[in-house]
Enzyme design. Structure first.
Site, mmCIF file in Angstrom:
data_model
loop_
_atom_site.group_PDB
_atom_site.id
_atom_site.type_symbol
_atom_site.label_atom_id
_atom_site.label_comp_id
_atom_site.label_asym_id
_atom_site.label_seq_id
_atom_site.Cartn_x
_atom_site.Cartn_y
_atom_site.Cartn_z
ATOM 1 N N LYS A 134 -12.037 0.150 0.679
ATOM 2 C CA LYS A 134 -11.029 0.650 -0.240
ATOM 3 C C LYS A 134 -11.880 0.306 -2.205
ATOM 4 O O LYS A 134 -13.476 1.093 -2.061
ATOM 5 C CB LYS A 134 -10.072 0.128 -0.691
ATOM 6 C CG LYS A 134 -9.410 0.042 0.581
ATOM 7 C CD LYS A 134 -7.996 0.250 0.224
ATOM 8 C CE LYS A 134 -7.132 -0.707 1.922
ATOM 9 N NZ LYS A 134 -7.477 0.085 3.010
ATOM 10 N N SER A 140 0.753 -1.313 -0.652
ATOM 11 C CA SER A 140 -0.305 -0.396 0.121
ATOM 12 C C SER A 140 0.816 1.269 -0.223
ATOM 13 O O SER A 140 -0.057 2.629 -0.580
ATOM 14 C CB SER A 140 -1.320 0.097 1.112
ATOM 15 O OG SER A 140 0.195 -0.681 2.345
ATOM 16 N N HIS A 143 -5.645 -4.158 -1.092
ATOM 17 C CA HIS A 143 -6.000 -2.895 -3.051
ATOM 18 C C HIS A 143 -5.668 -3.506 -4.491
ATOM 19 O O HIS A 143 -5.041 -3.134 -5.511
ATOM 20 C CB HIS A 143 -4.292 -2.439 -2.757
ATOM 21 C CG HIS A 143 -4.237 -1.218 -1.322
ATOM 22 N ND1 HIS A 143 -4.877 -0.141 -1.451
ATOM 23 C CD2 HIS A 143 -3.690 -0.989 -0.356
ATOM 24 C CE1 HIS A 143 -4.300 0.860 -0.247
ATOM 25 N NE2 HIS A 143 -4.004 -0.399 0.431
HETATM 26 N N1 PMP Z 1 -4.167 -5.336 4.561
HETATM 27 C C1 PMP Z 1 -4.060 -3.290 3.531
HETATM 28 C C2 PMP Z 1 -3.106 -3.908 2.983
HETATM 29 C C3 PMP Z 1 -4.165 -2.752 3.933
HETATM 30 O O1 PMP Z 1 -4.004 -1.602 3.254
HETATM 31 C C4 PMP Z 1 -5.455 -1.782 4.544
HETATM 32 C C5 PMP Z 1 -6.210 -0.867 4.814
HETATM 33 N N2 PMP Z 1 -5.466 0.059 5.136
HETATM 34 C C6 PMP Z 1 -6.194 -3.083 5.381
HETATM 35 C C7 PMP Z 1 -5.466 -4.018 5.332
HETATM 36 C C8 PMP Z 1 -7.226 -2.659 6.509
HETATM 37 O O2 PMP Z 1 -8.090 -2.644 5.927
HETATM 38 P P1 PMP Z 1 -9.958 -1.574 6.062
HETATM 39 O O3 PMP Z 1 -9.388 0.091 6.322
HETATM 40 O O4 PMP Z 1 -10.976 -1.804 5.655
HETATM 41 O O5 PMP Z 1 -9.815 -2.503 7.606
#
Ligand code: PMP
Length: 396
Positions: free
Chosen positions: A243, A184, A212
């Site tokens: 997302k 990310s 992502h």
């Molecule tokens: N896994 C990854 C790779 C992420 O980038 C994120 C969000 N930042 C999450 C999990 C968490 O997702 P959520 O916002 O739905 O809790």
């Protein structure tokens, strides 16, 4: 005798964060999420959101949420194993499994929760986890919660993973290889075919967090497994609905038996209430939109390529991204924050990201281009970057 509870460390830590420039000031958004948002009464171009496809404020999602609220109310009552599962949650799970091309899926409250659900249910004390050194915080926390031994392998390096697995060969325990699909902060993609091959060779389970990748990679945004055509070879797929789907929630997808097992074993499913009805309804509409057309995904990629190319022409370093995540590399945290401030003065909302989210000296502005940005929006962003970048000496 009463012992005073000492909270001085809270004050001290807050001061330290502020003194070291590590404190995050959180902006308040006074409008719906979208390509432009209102902050402090000003309309600003939004380059921060993970709203990849612009679905956060989409009419079809809102209509479905309203309709389902009228039909089913808002709350799930309690955890699913206690209060019963509502049919709407099952409806979304079936749609997600079909979308991902897996036998089944289990919804949880968020992507973060999905990692906390899957990892500790699959491995425990005495087992081994092989984790990419740059994995997301929720994977790291899931690994820690499991109490399995964690072996970190070099980022996106299947050879190093093989070395680590080889070292532990003969250890009679469960082994889990876990990686982000798209990283990310840098936007690079895990070499999943090679990782799968190595995991298979050493009898390890393989899990990917596709937060992502959904709505971004693969046919009509089906994600990284579809992108590499690895259907049936990845044991555990974790996803988020916050997302590209534009709503909130998370899920784990895989074989029916795995999902049946997780429903019995994953603690967020056993001890935390299910998603609300409007969340579920809006997510159903989001999956339907993706299943009907790849138009938004194509627009997202067009926008991402256009923005990256224009920034490159200006002399900005956009790292080694392979996806719409576009890091504008700056270096020092203070410089990244100054750039972010200067952009905001020009009505562009683009947050600086610094240590501890990224390594020291690798601070950046992470630009999240969306399918809902127009060419004019992107040109506006590029001009603001050009002016601010020149003022700060980041570009010539
Ligand atoms: N896994 C990854 C790779 C992420 O980038 C994120 C969000 N930042 C999450 C999990 C968490 O997702 P959520 O916002 O739905 O809790």
């Amino acid at each position: 005798m009463k012992v005073a509870v000492r909270m001085d460390f809270v004050t001290e830590e807050l001061k330290r964060l502020k003194d070291e420039g590590l404190y995050t000031y959180i902006r308040t958004i006074e409008s719906p999420q979208g390509p432009w948002v209102v902050i402090e009464g000003r309309k600003v171009l939004n380059l921060c959101s993970n709203n990849y496809l612009g679905l956060c404020n989409e009419e079809r999602l809102k209509d479905k949420a309203k309709k389902y609220i009228d039909q089913y109310g808002v709350g799930p009552g309690a955890v699913r194993t206690i209060a019963g599962t509502m049919s709407v949650h099952i409806e979304l799970e079936k749609k997600l499994a079909a979308f991902k091309g897996t036998e089944a899926a289990m919804l949880v409250q968020s992507g973060f929760c999905a990692n906390l659900s899957a990892i500790p249910a699959l491995v425990g004390k005495g087992d081994l986890i092989f984790s990419d050194e740059l994995n997301h915080a929720s994977i790291i926390d899931g690994c820690r919660l499991s109490r399995a031994e964690i072996v970190r392998y070099k980022h996106n390096d299947p050879d190093d993973l093989e070395r680590a697995l080889k070292e532990k060969e003969g250890t009679n325990c469960r082994k889990l290889v876990v990686t982000d699909g798209v990283f990310s902060m840098d936007g690079d993609i895990a070499p999943l075919p090679e990782l799968v091959e190595v995991a298979e060779k050493y009898g390890a389970m393989i899990m990917v967090d596709d937060a992502h990748g959904e709505g971004v990679l693969g046919r009509r945004g089906r994600g990284i497994v579809d992108h590499f055509d690895l259907h049936g070879r990845v044991d555990v797929e974790v996803g988020t609905l916050s997302k590209a789907f534009g709503v909130m929630g998370g899920f784990v997808a895989g074989k029916s038996e795995l999902i049946e097992y997780l429903r019995q074993k994953a603690r967020p499913n056993l001890f935390s209430s299910a998603l609300t009805v409007p969340d579920v309804a809006a997510n159903i509409a989001a999956v339907e939109i993706l299943q009907e057309s790849g138009e938004l995904v194509e627009k997202l990629w067009d926008n991402a390529f256009y923005f990256r190319a224009r920034m490159g022409e200006l002399g900005f370093d956009t790292g080694h991204t392979q996806t719409p995540i576009t890091p504008v590399m700056v270096g020092e945290a203070t410089l990244a924050k100054e750039l972010s401030m200067k952009l905001f003065e020009r009505n562009v909302f683009a947050q600086a990201i610094a240590f501890p989210t990224v390594p020291k000296g690798k601070a950046r502005i992470r630009v999240m281009v969306s399918a809902s940005h127009t060419r004019d929006d992107l040109d506006y962003a590029v001009s603001a970057f050009a002016e601010a970048g020149k003022e700060l000496g980041i570009i010539g």
